[in-house]
Design an enzyme around this catalytic site. Sequence first.
Site, PDB file in Angstrom:
ATOM      1  N   ASP A  18       0.814  -1.208   0.000  1.00 42.25           N
ATOM      2  CA  ASP A  18       0.000   0.000   0.000  1.00 42.25           C
ATOM      3  C   ASP A  18       0.852   1.265   0.000  1.00 42.25           C
ATOM      4  OD1 ASP A  18      -2.421  -1.261  -0.041  1.00 42.25           O
ATOM      5  OD2 ASP A  18      -2.798  -1.098   2.102  1.00 42.25           O
TER       6      ASP A  18
ATOM      7  N   LYS B  31      -3.283   3.038  -2.597  1.00 43.32           N
ATOM      8  CA  LYS B  31      -4.591   3.664  -2.711  1.00 43.32           C
ATOM      9  C   LYS B  31      -4.617   4.814  -1.710  1.00 43.32           C
ATOM     10  CE  LYS B  31      -8.241   1.064  -3.248  1.00 43.32           C
ATOM     11  NZ  LYS B  31      -8.538   1.326  -4.659  1.00 43.32           N
TER      12      LYS B  31
ATOM     13  N   MET C 244      -9.126   8.041   8.623  1.00 47.73           N
ATOM     14  CA  MET C 244      -9.086   8.915   7.444  1.00 47.73           C
ATOM     15  C   MET C 244      -9.949  10.147   7.703  1.00 47.73           C
ATOM     16  SD  MET C 244      -9.362   5.783   4.701  1.00 47.73           S
ATOM     17  CE  MET C 244     -10.326   4.734   5.814  1.00 47.73           C
TER      18      MET C 244
ATOM     19  N   GLY D 120      -1.454  -1.420   5.185  1.00 48.44           N
ATOM     20  CA  GLY D 120      -1.300  -0.594   6.370  1.00 48.44           C
ATOM     21  C   GLY D 120      -2.298  -1.001   7.437  1.00 48.44           C
TER      22      GLY D 120
END
Length: 238
Positions: A37, A58, A168, A89
């Site tokens: 990732d 991504k 996020m 991750g």
Amino acid sequence: MAGLGKVYLVGAGPGAADLITVRGARLLAQAEVVLYDALVTPEMLALCAQAELISVGKRSGQRSTAQVLINQQLVDCAHRYRLVVRLKGGDPMLFGRADEELRALEAAGIEVEVVPGITTAVAAAAASKQPLTKRGVARSVAFFTSSTAPDQPDHPSLPETDTLVQYMGGREAAATAERLLAEGRRADLPVVVVENCSRPDQRILRMHLSDLARGLEPGHGPVLVMLGEALARRAHQA
């Protein structure tokens, strides 16, 4: 199926290379190919210097490898290599798109195993010395993200829990705070924000819910937001 390799979905943990599990590190040292990732650090990739490295990063708001292509790359690699590692991750089974990859591999008859990793919420609690649960104060925790499937609304209902952890959460955290205030949460509800958890450039910010509602400054890495009474500072906490 004879002749096929085995794929391991390995959790890299929150970022620091020494926070991967012993099992994960051992598999990296044995891997012939590693699909990794965007959030995987160069120090982590140094653990698999012998392997072919394929970036399938991504990142929100940036050009990234489509999930369907990642799935196909995993299947293709299993036809070419004996030991394939898909390095993710955090933990593969939490916001890691593991379901899609498991389905693709299982449909192709490829043996797959999942190796857990330390998810960022747990690492952020450790970094800030701030337990997510506290006796008499908080006995439930919810991990959530504002990212949804294409056919779902952008802002589904928030979990009802004592401690909220938003993954996020950089750009979406202000909207979360506004919704919590509208639901009657107090303005001085404790909030801890951790950017680049466990990395050398880690940053920890402490604030109240009303501060968060005004928005966060643009970050330079993954941001995790923790909200709830359990996040209050202890009397002698540095």
